[in-house]
Design a protein around this motif. Sequence first.
Motif, PDB file in Angstrom:
ATOM      1  N   GLY A 111       4.664  -0.938   8.706  1.00 41.28           N
ATOM      2  CA  GLY A 111       5.209   0.393   8.449  1.00 41.28           C
ATOM      3  C   GLY A 111       6.048   0.418   7.181  1.00 41.28           C
ATOM      4  N   ALA A 112       6.927   1.410   7.121  1.00 40.70           N
ATOM      5  CA  ALA A 112       7.731   1.627   5.918  1.00 40.70           C
ATOM      6  C   ALA A 112       9.186   1.241   6.155  1.00 40.70           C
ATOM      7  CB  ALA A 112       7.659   3.104   5.531  1.00 40.70           C
ATOM      8  N   VAL A 113       9.863   0.958   5.054  1.00 44.53           N
ATOM      9  CA  VAL A 113      11.316   0.822   5.082  1.00 44.53           C
ATOM     10  C   VAL A 113      11.896   2.230   5.206  1.00 44.53           C
ATOM     11  CG1 VAL A 113      13.335   0.223   3.683  1.00 44.53           C
ATOM     12  CG2 VAL A 113      11.292  -1.240   3.630  1.00 44.53           C
ATOM     13  N   GLU A 151      -6.004  10.284   2.440  1.00 45.41           N
ATOM     14  CA  GLU A 151      -5.195   9.882   3.594  1.00 45.41           C
ATOM     15  C   GLU A 151      -3.720   9.752   3.237  1.00 45.41           C
ATOM     16  OE1 GLU A 151      -7.377   6.566   5.385  1.00 45.41           O
ATOM     17  OE2 GLU A 151      -9.129   7.893   5.355  1.00 45.41           O
ATOM     18  N   ALA A 152      -3.446   9.257   2.026  1.00 50.12           N
ATOM     19  CA  ALA A 152      -2.053   9.128   1.607  1.00 50.12           C
ATOM     20  C   ALA A 152      -1.418  10.508   1.424  1.00 50.12           C
ATOM     21  CB  ALA A 152      -1.971   8.319   0.307  1.00 50.12           C
ATOM     22  N   LEU A 153      -2.188  11.455   0.924  1.00 46.87           N
ATOM     23  CA  LEU A 153      -1.649  12.813   0.732  1.00 46.87           C
ATOM     24  C   LEU A 153      -1.300  13.452   2.085  1.00 46.87           C
ATOM     25  CD1 LEU A 153      -0.961  15.232  -1.086  1.00 46.87           C
ATOM     26  CD2 LEU A 153      -3.381  15.915  -0.938  1.00 46.87           C
ATOM     27  N   CYS A 170       5.293   4.607  -2.638  1.00 48.22           N
ATOM     28  CA  CYS A 170       4.221   3.814  -2.014  1.00 48.22           C
ATOM     29  C   CYS A 170       3.416   3.012  -3.021  1.00 48.22           C
ATOM     30  CB  CYS A 170       3.281   4.741  -1.245  1.00 48.22           C
ATOM     31  SG  CYS A 170       1.785   3.934  -0.639  1.00 48.22           S
ATOM     32  N   ILE A 171       3.174   1.758  -2.650  1.00 50.04           N
ATOM     33  CA  ILE A 171       2.209   0.888  -3.351  1.00 50.04           C
ATOM     34  C   ILE A 171       1.220   0.410  -2.295  1.00 50.04           C
ATOM     35  CG2 ILE A 171       1.864  -1.264  -4.636  1.00 50.04           C
ATOM     36  CD1 ILE A 171       4.755  -1.099  -5.585  1.00 50.04           C
ATOM     37  N   SER A 172      -0.069   0.575  -2.541  1.00 48.57           N
ATOM     38  CA  SER A 172      -1.097   0.108  -1.601  1.00 48.57           C
ATOM     39  C   SER A 172      -1.080  -1.417  -1.526  1.00 48.57           C
ATOM     40  CB  SER A 172      -2.473   0.578  -2.064  1.00 48.57           C
ATOM     41  OG  SER A 172      -3.467  -0.002  -1.245  1.00 48.57           O
ATOM     42  N   ASP A 173      -1.367  -1.938  -0.325  1.00 49.83           N
ATOM     43  CA  ASP A 173      -1.468  -3.401  -0.221  1.00 49.83           C
ATOM     44  C   ASP A 173      -2.899  -3.879  -0.473  1.00 49.83           C
ATOM     45  OD1 ASP A 173      -2.804  -2.803   2.162  1.00 49.83           O
ATOM     46  OD2 ASP A 173      -1.026  -3.135   3.387  1.00 49.83           O
ATOM     47  N   ASP A 174      -3.808  -2.972  -0.806  1.00 51.59           N
ATOM     48  CA  ASP A 174      -5.186  -3.372  -1.098  1.00 51.59           C
ATOM     49  C   ASP A 174      -5.229  -3.971  -2.509  1.00 51.59           C
ATOM     50  OD1 ASP A 174      -5.230  -1.899   1.161  1.00 51.59           O
ATOM     51  OD2 ASP A 174      -6.980  -0.694   0.632  1.00 51.59           O
ATOM     52  N   THR A 179      -3.427   2.476  -7.656  1.00 47.79           N
ATOM     53  CA  THR A 179      -2.730   3.753  -7.777  1.00 47.79           C
ATOM     54  C   THR A 179      -1.769   3.910  -6.594  1.00 47.79           C
ATOM     55  OG1 THR A 179      -4.633   4.749  -8.876  1.00 47.79           O
ATOM     56  CG2 THR A 179      -3.017   6.267  -7.964  1.00 47.79           C
ATOM     57  N   GLY A 180      -0.515   4.181  -6.897  1.00 41.34           N
ATOM     58  CA  GLY A 180       0.485   4.444  -5.863  1.00 41.34           C
ATOM     59  C   GLY A 180       0.983   5.867  -6.012  1.00 41.34           C
ATOM     60  N   TYR A 181       2.103   6.173  -5.400  1.00 40.23           N
ATOM     61  CA  TYR A 181       2.638   7.528  -5.566  1.00 40.23           C
ATOM     62  C   TYR A 181       4.125   7.610  -5.264  1.00 40.23           C
ATOM     63  CZ  TYR A 181       2.314   7.991  -0.429  1.00 40.23           C
ATOM     64  OH  TYR A 181       2.455   7.808   0.928  1.00 40.23           O
ATOM     65  N   GLY A 188       6.555  17.283  -5.230  1.00 37.22           N
ATOM     66  CA  GLY A 188       5.173  17.205  -4.770  1.00 37.22           C
ATOM     67  C   GLY A 188       4.697  15.759  -4.708  1.00 37.22           C
ATOM     68  N   TYR A 189       3.373  15.600  -4.768  1.00 38.19           N
ATOM     69  CA  TYR A 189       2.763  14.267  -4.666  1.00 38.19           C
ATOM     70  C   TYR A 189       2.397  13.822  -6.078  1.00 38.19           C
ATOM     71  CZ  TYR A 189      -0.704  10.784  -3.035  1.00 38.19           C
ATOM     72  OH  TYR A 189      -1.441   9.641  -2.799  1.00 38.19           O
ATOM     73  N   VAL A 190       3.114  12.833  -6.570  1.00 37.93           N
ATOM     74  CA  VAL A 190       2.914  12.387  -7.948  1.00 37.93           C
ATOM     75  C   VAL A 190       2.147  11.067  -7.919  1.00 37.93           C
ATOM     76  CG1 VAL A 190       4.033  11.862 -10.140  1.00 37.93           C
ATOM     77  CG2 VAL A 190       5.136  13.453  -8.534  1.00 37.93           C
ATOM     78  N   GLY A 204       3.755  -1.722  -0.235  1.00 34.77           N
ATOM     79  CA  GLY A 204       4.763  -1.292   0.732  1.00 34.77           C
ATOM     80  C   GLY A 204       5.114   0.164   0.563  1.00 34.77           C
ATOM     81  N   ARG A 205       5.899   0.627   1.502  1.00 35.97           N
ATOM     82  CA  ARG A 205       6.359   2.016   1.447  1.00 35.97           C
ATOM     83  C   ARG A 205       7.851   2.067   1.711  1.00 35.97           C
ATOM     84  NH1 ARG A 205       1.065   3.764   3.328  1.00 35.97           N
ATOM     85  NH2 ARG A 205       0.514   5.713   2.314  1.00 35.97           N
ATOM     86  N   VAL A 206       8.521   2.975   1.016  1.00 39.01           N
ATOM     87  CA  VAL A 206       9.940   3.224   1.271  1.00 39.01           C
ATOM     88  C   VAL A 206      10.119   4.709   1.517  1.00 39.01           C
ATOM     89  CG1 VAL A 206      12.284   3.083   0.335  1.00 39.01           C
ATOM     90  CG2 VAL A 206      10.624   1.296  -0.229  1.00 39.01           C
TER      91      VAL A 206
HETATM   92  N1  WAQ Z   1       3.417   4.595   7.969  1.00 39.28           N
HETATM   93  C1  WAQ Z   1       4.339   3.925   7.251  1.00 39.28           C
HETATM   94  N2  WAQ Z   1       4.054   2.922   6.426  1.00 39.28           N
HETATM   95  C2  WAQ Z   1       2.780   2.551   6.327  1.00 39.28           C
HETATM   96  C3  WAQ Z   1       1.736   3.196   7.045  1.00 39.28           C
HETATM   97  C4  WAQ Z   1       2.107   4.254   7.899  1.00 39.28           C
HETATM   98  N3  WAQ Z   1       1.206   4.908   8.618  1.00 39.28           N
HETATM   99  N4  WAQ Z   1       0.567   2.600   6.743  1.00 39.28           N
HETATM  100  C5  WAQ Z   1       0.855   1.635   5.868  1.00 39.28           C
HETATM  101  N5  WAQ Z   1       2.180   1.583   5.610  1.00 39.28           N
HETATM  102  C6  WAQ Z   1       2.898   0.700   4.697  1.00 39.28           C
HETATM  103  C7  WAQ Z   1       2.615  -0.769   4.950  1.00 39.28           C
HETATM  104  O1  WAQ Z   1       3.782  -1.501   4.627  1.00 39.28           O
HETATM  105  C8  WAQ Z   1       1.537  -1.097   3.958  1.00 39.28           C
HETATM  106  O2  WAQ Z   1       1.596  -2.429   3.535  1.00 39.28           O
HETATM  107  C9  WAQ Z   1       1.869  -0.167   2.790  1.00 39.28           C
HETATM  108  O3  WAQ Z   1       2.461   0.992   3.384  1.00 39.28           O
HETATM  109  C10 WAQ Z   1       0.647   0.246   2.003  1.00 39.28           C
HETATM  110  O4  WAQ Z   1      -0.328   0.754   2.920  1.00 39.28           O
HETATM  111  O5  WAQ Z   1      -3.122   9.013  -4.777  1.00 39.28           O
HETATM  112  O6  WAQ Z   1      -3.601   2.447   0.658  1.00 39.28           O
HETATM  113  O7  WAQ Z   1      -2.514   1.594   3.666  1.00 39.28           O
HETATM  114  O8  WAQ Z   1      -4.691   7.490  -4.949  1.00 39.28           O
HETATM  115  O9  WAQ Z   1      -2.372  -0.136   1.762  1.00 39.28           O
HETATM  116  C11 WAQ Z   1      -2.130   5.423  -2.033  1.00 39.28           C
HETATM  117  C12 WAQ Z   1      -3.083   6.376  -2.682  1.00 39.28           C
HETATM  118  C13 WAQ Z   1      -2.843   4.565  -1.037  1.00 39.28           C
HETATM  119  C14 WAQ Z   1      -2.578   6.834  -3.996  1.00 39.28           C
HETATM  120  C15 WAQ Z   1      -1.832   3.853  -0.215  1.00 39.28           C
HETATM  121  O10 WAQ Z   1      -1.502   2.218   1.457  1.00 39.28           O
HETATM  122  C16 WAQ Z   1      -3.534   7.844  -4.626  1.00 39.28           C
HETATM  123  C17 WAQ Z   1      -2.430   2.791   0.666  1.00 39.28           C
HETATM  124  P1  WAQ Z   1      -1.791   1.053   2.484  1.00 39.28           P
END
Ligand code: WAQ
Length: 240
Positions: A111-113, A151-153, A170-174, A179-181, A188-190, A204-206
């Motif tokens: 999850g998120a911090v 899904e992130a939006l 947010c930074i994706s862990d993939d 691309t993060g945001y 809004g969603y940047v 991770g997410r904060v």
């Molecule tokens: N709730 C809170 N935190 C989460 C959740 C959730 N449902 N799912 C994932 N996290 C946390 C967790 O620490 C992951 O390691 C981190 O976020 C990243 O998750 O506009 O793919 O699913 O193109 O890898 C951003 C898209 C994609 C940007 C984010 O996140 C864009 C993504 P991931």
Amino acid sequence: MHYAVKMRAERDARHISGAERIVGASDVDSAVSSLVERARSHPNGSPDTITVTVQELCRPLLRIPPLPVSEPAITCPEEARAFLAQELSAMGLATAEKIVTLLYTVRAMRGAVLLNVDTMERMEPDKQRGVRATCMDYEGNAGGPKNHFREALCLASKVSACPCILGELCISDDEHYTTGYFASRSRGYVRIANIKEAGTDFGGRVFLFKGTSADVPACIDYLESQPVLVEGFPGRDNAF
Ligand code: WAQ
Ligand code: MG
């Protein structure tokens, strides 16, 4: 009546993929089969176990619009970090740099911090796991394969609608999704391209929390359990 349909897929007890939907009674069957199909076709490999749960939602649904999307031109992680720090400073956060550093150092959480922006205290009851935002979907979602942006939006629109949350990073862990945001009600969603280098699997997410510790349980309850439907998404007719 609406239902939460949740899927998780594993191989050798290791997580491969997961997704959730919120649908009306007549769409439960198609949501189940599209989630099973999604689990089977995941690029991370085929699962040996797919678990799907269908749960009646007893709380009234909240319907919200998606955050508006913008996409500044960002060419490298250094620029991304500077941009994020500037966004946070513009919100009046004196700890902007520290928050960005935290985003880039959190590792391997589900999850998120949940960060108290006044005290820099982490408010998650379980700091290893973090707080997960769940129970959200697009109204009329037709399903389909994973789409990070879409899904992130949805998640960010739900999270930003919480009165105790000032914004989210947010930074994706993939490994290959760079691309993060940054998202907030006011900005809004940047989307932030090149937030990290390709080939790195940290992410991770904060969630930026503002309130007292007495506000934390209601905030977490909203993030985890309040069913939210996001009404359409920008660019719905575009293939993204
Ligand atoms: N709730 C809170 N935190 C989460 C959740 C959730 N449902 N799912 C994932 N996290 C946390 C967790 O620490 C992951 O390691 C981190 O976020 C990243 O998750 O506009 O793919 O699913 O193109 O890898 C951003 C898209 C994609 C940007 C984010 O996140 C864009 C993504 P991931
Ligand atoms: Mg991921």
